[in-house]
Design a protein around this motif. Sequence first.
Motif, short mmCIF file in Angstrom:
data_model
loop_
_atom_site.label_atom_id
_atom_site.label_comp_id
_atom_site.label_asym_id
_atom_site.label_seq_id
_atom_site.Cartn_x
_atom_site.Cartn_y
_atom_site.Cartn_z
N ARG A 130 0.81 -1.22 0.00
CA ARG A 130 0.00 0.00 0.00
C ARG A 130 0.85 1.28 0.00
N MET A 131 1.92 1.33 0.78
CA MET A 131 2.72 2.55 0.87
C MET A 131 3.47 2.84 -0.43
N GLY A 132 4.03 1.82 -1.04
CA GLY A 132 4.71 2.00 -2.32
C GLY A 132 3.74 2.42 -3.41
N SER A 133 2.56 1.83 -3.41
CA SER A 133 1.55 2.19 -4.39
C SER A 133 1.06 3.61 -4.19
N LEU A 134 0.91 4.00 -2.94
CA LEU A 134 0.48 5.37 -2.64
C LEU A 134 1.52 6.38 -3.11
N PHE A 135 2.78 6.07 -2.88
CA PHE A 135 3.85 6.95 -3.32
C PHE A 135 3.89 7.05 -4.85
N ALA A 136 3.81 5.92 -5.54
CA ALA A 136 3.83 5.92 -7.00
C ALA A 136 2.63 6.65 -7.57
N ALA A 137 1.46 6.43 -7.00
CA ALA A 137 0.26 7.11 -7.47
C ALA A 137 0.34 8.62 -7.24
N PHE A 138 0.94 9.02 -6.13
CA PHE A 138 1.10 10.44 -5.84
C PHE A 138 2.01 11.11 -6.88
N ILE A 139 3.12 10.46 -7.21
CA ILE A 139 4.06 11.03 -8.19
C ILE A 139 3.44 11.07 -9.58
N ILE A 140 2.89 9.96 -10.03
CA ILE A 140 2.33 9.88 -11.38
C ILE A 140 1.10 10.78 -11.50
N GLY A 141 0.23 10.77 -10.51
CA GLY A 141 -0.94 11.63 -10.53
C GLY A 141 -0.56 13.10 -10.49
N GLY A 142 0.47 13.42 -9.73
CA GLY A 142 0.93 14.81 -9.67
C GLY A 142 1.46 15.29 -11.01
N LEU A 143 2.17 14.42 -11.73
CA LEU A 143 2.65 14.80 -13.05
C LEU A 143 1.49 14.99 -14.03
N GLY A 144 0.48 14.15 -13.92
CA GLY A 144 -0.69 14.29 -14.79
C GLY A 144 -1.47 15.56 -14.50
N ILE A 145 -1.65 15.86 -13.22
CA ILE A 145 -2.37 17.07 -12.84
C ILE A 145 -1.57 18.31 -13.24
N ASP A 146 -0.24 18.25 -13.08
CA ASP A 146 0.60 19.37 -13.49
C ASP A 146 0.49 19.59 -15.00
N GLU A 147 0.43 18.52 -15.77
CA GLU A 147 0.28 18.65 -17.22
C GLU A 147 -1.03 19.34 -17.58
N LEU A 148 -2.11 18.96 -16.93
CA LEU A 148 -3.41 19.57 -17.23
C LEU A 148 -3.47 21.03 -16.78
N ILE A 149 -2.91 21.33 -15.62
CA ILE A 149 -2.91 22.70 -15.12
C ILE A 149 -2.03 23.59 -16.00
N SER A 150 -0.85 23.11 -16.37
CA SER A 150 0.03 23.92 -17.19
C SER A 150 -0.52 24.08 -18.61
N LEU A 151 -1.29 23.12 -19.06
CA LEU A 151 -1.96 23.26 -20.35
C LEU A 151 -2.98 24.39 -20.29
N ARG A 152 -3.69 24.48 -19.20
CA ARG A 152 -4.70 25.53 -19.01
C ARG A 152 -4.05 26.90 -18.85
N LEU A 153 -2.88 26.95 -18.19
CA LEU A 153 -2.21 28.22 -17.94
C LEU A 153 -1.23 28.62 -19.04
N HIS A 154 -1.13 27.81 -20.08
CA HIS A 154 -0.25 28.09 -21.23
C HIS A 154 1.21 28.22 -20.81
N ARG A 155 1.69 27.23 -20.07
CA ARG A 155 3.10 27.20 -19.70
C ARG A 155 3.62 25.78 -19.86
N ARG A 156 4.93 25.61 -19.73
CA ARG A 156 5.53 24.28 -19.87
C ARG A 156 5.31 23.47 -18.61
N SER A 157 5.06 22.18 -18.78
CA SER A 157 4.86 21.31 -17.64
C SER A 157 6.19 20.68 -17.21
N LEU A 158 6.16 19.99 -16.09
CA LEU A 158 7.36 19.30 -15.62
C LEU A 158 7.79 18.21 -16.59
N LEU A 159 6.83 17.51 -17.19
CA LEU A 159 7.17 16.46 -18.15
C LEU A 159 7.86 17.01 -19.38
#
Length: 78
Positions: free
Chosen positions: A42-71
């Motif tokens: 559970r802890m490893g999965s939570l950590f992986a989901a947090f990192i991957i989900g954070g990158l996905g959310i950052d991509e969507l937010i930066s797309l909306r704000l017209h800036r470059r994402s972390l990816l």
Amino acid sequence: MKKSTGRQVTRSKQELVIRSFFGLFFVALAIAILVLSTPANRMGSLFAAFIIGGLGIDELISLRLHRRSLLSRIGPLP
């Protein structure tokens, strides 16, 4: 293609669709990791989901704000 018109940067429709697809894909992947995790890992999965989900959310937010994402900042990977 990026076209600069003064301070505003316009992007092609194809780039916007691809970036939104990757953002949604990473968010869905994070949800799948959480759903399919077992109590033993559970802890490893939570950590992986947090990192991957954070990158996905950052991509969507930066797309909306017209800036470059972390990816996009880490550049082309082999």
